[in-house]
Motif scaffolding. Structure first.
Motif, short mmCIF file in Angstrom:
data_model
loop_
_atom_site.label_atom_id
_atom_site.label_comp_id
_atom_site.label_asym_id
_atom_site.label_seq_id
_atom_site.Cartn_x
_atom_site.Cartn_y
_atom_site.Cartn_z
N ASP A 143 4.82 11.02 -11.73
CA ASP A 143 5.20 11.63 -12.93
C ASP A 143 6.65 11.34 -13.46
OD1 ASP A 143 6.04 13.29 -10.76
OD2 ASP A 143 6.18 14.86 -12.29
N PRO A 144 6.78 11.34 -14.89
CA PRO A 144 8.14 10.73 -15.31
C PRO A 144 8.99 11.85 -14.83
CG PRO A 144 6.31 10.67 -16.84
CD PRO A 144 5.73 11.34 -15.69
N GLU A 145 8.89 12.95 -14.68
CA GLU A 145 10.26 13.91 -14.48
C GLU A 145 10.55 13.70 -12.99
OE1 GLU A 145 9.14 17.84 -15.17
OE2 GLU A 145 8.60 17.50 -17.20
N THR A 146 9.82 13.48 -12.24
CA THR A 146 10.21 13.21 -10.60
C THR A 146 10.69 11.99 -10.45
OG1 THR A 146 8.16 14.44 -10.00
CG2 THR A 146 9.06 13.10 -8.32
N LEU A 147 10.27 10.88 -11.10
CA LEU A 147 10.72 9.45 -11.02
C LEU A 147 12.29 9.53 -11.66
CD1 LEU A 147 7.84 7.16 -11.82
CD2 LEU A 147 8.99 7.50 -9.61
N THR A 148 12.36 9.96 -12.59
CA THR A 148 13.88 10.34 -13.45
C THR A 148 14.80 11.01 -12.20
OG1 THR A 148 12.80 10.35 -15.46
CG2 THR A 148 15.23 11.10 -15.42
N GLN A 149 14.09 11.91 -11.75
CA GLN A 149 15.15 12.96 -10.94
C GLN A 149 15.40 12.14 -9.62
OE1 GLN A 149 13.05 16.28 -9.30
NE2 GLN A 149 14.94 17.10 -8.54
N ILE A 150 14.37 11.30 -9.03
CA ILE A 150 14.61 10.56 -7.84
C ILE A 150 15.73 9.31 -8.24
CG2 ILE A 150 13.66 8.65 -6.29
CD1 ILE A 150 10.91 10.24 -6.28
N MET A 151 15.52 8.66 -9.36
CA MET A 151 16.50 7.36 -9.86
C MET A 151 17.98 8.17 -10.21
SD MET A 151 14.17 4.73 -11.82
CE MET A 151 13.13 5.78 -12.97
N GLY A 152 18.02 9.33 -10.74
CA GLY A 152 19.23 10.02 -11.00
C GLY A 152 19.90 10.44 -9.68
N SER A 153 19.30 10.50 -8.76
CA SER A 153 20.05 11.56 -7.95
C SER A 153 20.78 10.27 -7.04
CB SER A 153 19.04 11.96 -6.69
OG SER A 153 18.28 11.07 -6.06
N GLY A 210 0.72 -1.38 0.11
CA GLY A 210 0.09 -0.15 0.03
C GLY A 210 1.01 1.29 -0.01
N GLY A 211 1.87 1.35 0.90
CA GLY A 211 2.76 2.41 1.03
C GLY A 211 3.63 2.54 -0.50
N LEU A 212 4.10 1.52 -1.04
CA LEU A 212 4.58 1.70 -2.42
C LEU A 212 3.74 2.07 -3.48
CD1 LEU A 212 6.90 -1.42 -2.30
CD2 LEU A 212 7.66 0.76 -2.29
N THR A 213 2.56 1.47 -3.32
CA THR A 213 1.46 2.16 -4.26
C THR A 213 1.30 3.70 -4.29
OG1 THR A 213 0.41 -0.22 -4.34
CG2 THR A 213 -1.10 1.51 -5.12
N TRP A 214 0.93 4.21 -3.12
CA TRP A 214 0.65 5.42 -2.61
C TRP A 214 1.98 6.39 -3.19
CZ3 TRP A 214 3.73 8.60 0.54
CH2 TRP A 214 3.20 10.06 0.73
N ALA A 215 3.14 5.97 -3.11
CA ALA A 215 4.50 6.62 -3.28
C ALA A 215 4.41 6.61 -5.01
CB ALA A 215 5.84 5.79 -2.82
N ILE A 216 4.06 5.52 -5.35
CA ILE A 216 4.11 5.75 -7.01
C ILE A 216 3.11 6.45 -7.65
CG2 ILE A 216 3.64 4.24 -9.02
CD1 ILE A 216 5.23 2.05 -7.56
N TYR A 217 1.72 6.42 -6.81
CA TYR A 217 0.62 7.21 -7.30
C TYR A 217 1.05 8.90 -6.98
CZ TYR A 217 -3.97 9.36 -7.73
OH TYR A 217 -4.93 9.88 -8.06
N SER A 218 1.69 9.22 -5.91
CA SER A 218 1.92 10.58 -5.48
C SER A 218 3.21 11.16 -6.32
CB SER A 218 2.07 10.62 -3.97
OG SER A 218 1.21 10.23 -3.21
N TYR A 219 4.15 10.17 -6.54
CA TYR A 219 4.96 11.10 -7.18
C TYR A 219 5.50 10.21 -8.67
CZ TYR A 219 5.90 12.16 -2.42
OH TYR A 219 6.05 12.83 -1.28
#
Length: 120
Positions: free
Chosen positions: A108-118, A97-106
């Motif tokens: 968008d492709p730009e935020t995910l790219t920024q999180i994975m690239g940091s 549930g927490g992972l689903t909420w995090a994916i739903y909240s964050y």
């Protein structure tokens, strides 16, 4: 190799002179060095005995054995395993549930790219 051969080898080992299969009765027969013979079934359970008992009757017997505490595992151990399983299911549900909420909240492709690239 039929199961009966394994059973007879475990029982008698090198005392076996000859082994034959009785396919009609699903048995393995062994002639031993002292002249005696022994047989072993090629099945773990008797198929005729299983056919005589319906699944509902088997379940009823297990339920009766459980309520009388005659099983190989005690009722206390079964309750402990049920509690541990429920706790594991609750923790797993919370994580998913927490992972689903995090994916739903964050998500968008730009935020995910920024999180994975940091880097940390």
């Amino acid at each position: 190799m039929p199961l009966g051969e394994d059973i007879l080898l475990a029982r008698h080992g090198d005392r076996i002179v000859e082994m034959t299969q009785d396919r009609k009765n699903n048995l393995t027969r062994a002639l031993l060095s002292d002249g005696t013979s022994d047989t072993a079934s090629n099945f773990l359970v008797s198929l005729n005995a299983l056919a005589a008992v319906t699944p509902a009757e088997r379940f009823g017997k297990v339920a009766g054995d459980y309520s009388a505490d005659r099983l190989s595992i005690s009722r206390k151990e079964i309750r402990l395993m049920m509690r541990l399983s429920a706790a594991w299911a609750a923790v797993s549900t919370a994580i998913v549930g927490g992972l689903t909420w995090a994916i739903y909240s964050y998500g968008d492709p730009e935020t995910l790219t920024q999180i994975m690239g940091s880097s940390f």
